[in-house]
Design a protein around this motif. Structure first.
Motif, mmCIF file in Angstrom:
data_model
loop_
_atom_site.group_PDB
_atom_site.id
_atom_site.type_symbol
_atom_site.label_atom_id
_atom_site.label_comp_id
_atom_site.label_asym_id
_atom_site.label_seq_id
_atom_site.Cartn_x
_atom_site.Cartn_y
_atom_site.Cartn_z
ATOM 1 N N LEU A 79 0.698 -1.080 0.232
ATOM 2 C CA LEU A 79 0.090 0.163 -0.003
ATOM 3 C C LEU A 79 0.843 1.561 -0.069
ATOM 4 C CD1 LEU A 79 -2.381 1.766 0.204
ATOM 5 C CD2 LEU A 79 -2.088 1.117 2.741
ATOM 6 N N ASP A 80 1.884 1.074 1.186
ATOM 7 C CA ASP A 80 2.773 2.216 0.560
ATOM 8 C C ASP A 80 3.495 2.612 -0.607
ATOM 9 O OD1 ASP A 80 4.386 4.818 2.871
ATOM 10 O OD2 ASP A 80 6.132 3.049 1.881
ATOM 11 N N ARG A 81 4.051 2.031 -1.060
ATOM 12 C CA ARG A 81 4.732 1.508 -1.975
ATOM 13 C C ARG A 81 3.689 2.363 -3.617
ATOM 14 N NH1 ARG A 81 5.144 -1.980 -7.649
ATOM 15 N NH2 ARG A 81 4.040 -3.451 -6.695
ATOM 16 N N TYR A 82 2.448 1.874 -3.627
ATOM 17 C CA TYR A 82 1.206 1.970 -4.467
ATOM 18 C C TYR A 82 1.049 3.667 -4.189
ATOM 19 C CZ TYR A 82 -3.178 2.499 -6.328
ATOM 20 O OH TYR A 82 -4.241 2.683 -7.526
ATOM 21 N N ARG A 83 1.441 4.511 -2.647
ATOM 22 C CA ARG A 83 0.741 5.908 -3.455
ATOM 23 C C ARG A 83 1.697 6.140 -2.918
ATOM 24 N NH1 ARG A 83 -1.054 4.603 3.286
ATOM 25 N NH2 ARG A 83 -3.635 4.606 2.828
ATOM 26 N N ARG A 84 3.149 6.203 -2.606
ATOM 27 C CA ARG A 84 4.421 6.366 -3.170
ATOM 28 C C ARG A 84 4.713 6.408 -5.541
ATOM 29 N NH1 ARG A 84 8.290 4.042 -2.550
ATOM 30 N NH2 ARG A 84 7.730 2.602 -1.335
ATOM 31 N N GLU A 85 4.339 5.656 -5.841
ATOM 32 C CA GLU A 85 4.092 5.588 -7.074
ATOM 33 C C GLU A 85 2.911 6.214 -7.615
ATOM 34 O OE1 GLU A 85 5.677 2.224 -8.394
ATOM 35 O OE2 GLU A 85 7.321 1.750 -6.458
ATOM 36 N N ALA A 104 -4.919 -7.974 -12.225
ATOM 37 C CA ALA A 104 -3.919 -7.440 -12.754
ATOM 38 C C ALA A 104 -3.453 -6.491 -11.444
ATOM 39 C CB ALA A 104 -4.682 -6.325 -13.910
ATOM 40 N N PHE A 105 -4.788 -6.161 -11.862
ATOM 41 C CA PHE A 105 -3.966 -4.583 -10.486
ATOM 42 C C PHE A 105 -3.353 -6.023 -8.917
ATOM 43 C CE2 PHE A 105 -4.718 -2.768 -6.088
ATOM 44 C CZ PHE A 105 -4.517 -1.079 -6.409
ATOM 45 N N ALA A 106 -3.859 -6.944 -8.882
ATOM 46 C CA ALA A 106 -3.474 -7.655 -7.236
ATOM 47 C C ALA A 106 -2.080 -8.189 -8.204
ATOM 48 C CB ALA A 106 -3.937 -9.120 -7.178
ATOM 49 N N ALA A 107 -1.573 -8.947 -9.442
ATOM 50 C CA ALA A 107 -1.044 -9.064 -10.073
ATOM 51 C C ALA A 107 0.674 -8.267 -9.538
ATOM 52 C CB ALA A 107 -0.482 -9.320 -11.022
ATOM 53 N N THR A 108 0.159 -6.824 -10.209
ATOM 54 C CA THR A 108 1.613 -5.628 -9.739
ATOM 55 C C THR A 108 1.570 -5.056 -8.931
ATOM 56 O OG1 THR A 108 0.450 -4.721 -11.758
ATOM 57 C CG2 THR A 108 1.253 -3.130 -11.450
ATOM 58 N N TRP A 109 0.363 -5.593 -7.662
ATOM 59 C CA TRP A 109 0.568 -3.812 -6.504
ATOM 60 C C TRP A 109 0.123 -4.820 -5.617
ATOM 61 C CZ3 TRP A 109 2.788 0.648 -7.451
ATOM 62 C CH2 TRP A 109 2.427 1.050 -8.353
#
Length: 297
Positions: A79-85, A104-109
């Motif tokens: 979640l932290d990575r998703y927010r930052r990127e 697709a979202f689960a695989a990426t994030w």
């Protein structure tokens, strides 16, 4: 906990929260007669720890199967990575809902990189590809399978070890392994002991799960090798309390431990990788109330 809080060296840490810490600490826990190290001065959600350990043994590194079981202990890092990127303002509940609903979202994030389970059961191997070149082998080295075989066939060995500390993969992990190296020892009476080296230990939050899961794994391995669990030896490198955990620490220290929890394994599957959640039961566990505290990411 009291010694760290009173005598610990106050340090700035990776998270920026700050800690008090001691270095090089050891504790021992008997595993005889189904004993299991579960804190009684606060509630430890042992079912969460059990689900996490079973997930490690699958080699899966995506949070999706954990979230599907209501286990949220790994959500903060992706979640932290998703927010930052992405710059998106999204709360944990919405993020987890998308993880479950969108492949697709689960695989990426949702993926954490090659964390614990990947290294335990699929440590990368490479094979010659000709002309001095190498390619990654289709299957990695399964350290857990190798450990079981070693314990069964050569119990006197001093090489019953597995680790998650793969230096080539550290920079791709959401969090490098804290509980990193496990060594096992077989006594002449068939008692199996485990020594866990933990490079970094959040004594307020993570420790309770770390020792429970290490003892759980020792019990599972003992059963698979026709041994009986003897002792867990836990050694911590940097053992710390976060400065924003003052309320947790004071509540914990004001309570008196009581009780003797037991872990029963109700079934013996064909292999270490076939255990199910319902194969385990914790008995005689009557902890005091849960103490909430923030996780430093």
């Amino acid at each position: 906990m009291r010694r760290i809080w009173v005598e610990g060296d106050e340090r700035v840490d990776r998270t920026g929260v700050g800690t008090r810490s001691l270095f090089g600490e050891t504790m021992r826990f008997s595993l005889k007669d189904d004993a299991i190290p579960l804190l009684t001065t606060k509630r430890v959600y042992w079912k969460t720890g059990l689900r996490e350990m079973l997930w490690f043994l699958t080699g899966n590194t995506n949070i999706r199967p954990l979230v599907a079981q209501g286990v949220r202990i790994w959500t903060d890092w992706p979640l932290d990575r998703y927010r930052r990127e992405t710059g998106a303002e999204i709360d944990a509940a919405e993020f987890e809902a998308r993880i479950l609903a969108d492949d697709a979202f689960a695989a990426t994030w949702g993926d954490l990189g090659p964390v614990y389970g990947h290294q335990w059961v699929n440590w990368p191997r490479y094979e010659a590809a000709g002309e001095g070149l190498f390619r990654r082998a289709p299957e990695g080295h399964n350290q857990i399978s190798a450990l079981i075989t070693s314990l069964r066939n050569n119990p006197g060995s001093r090489r019953h070890i597995f680790t998650g500390w793969n230096v080539a993969d550290l920079d791709r992990m959401a969090l490098p392994p804290c509980h990193m190296t496990y060594q096992f020892h077989v006594r002449s009476d068939g008692g199996l002991s485990c020594m866990l080296f933990q490079r970094s230990c959040d004594l307020g939050l993570g420790f309770a799960f770390n020792v429970f899961e290490a003892a759980l794994l020792t019990r599972m391995i003992a059963q698979q090798c026709d041994l009986h669990a003897h002792e867990l030896v836990w050694t911590g490198g940097d053992v710390h309390l976060y400065l924003n955990h003052a309320e947790l620490v004071e509540q914990q220290l004001s309570r008196v431990p009581e009780g003797a929890p037991k872990l029963r394994i109700l079934n013996r599957p064909a292999s270490i990788f076939d255990y199910k959640f319902d194969d385990f039961s914790v008995e005689s566990y009557s902890p005091q109330a849960h103490i909430a505290a923030p996780v430093a990411v």
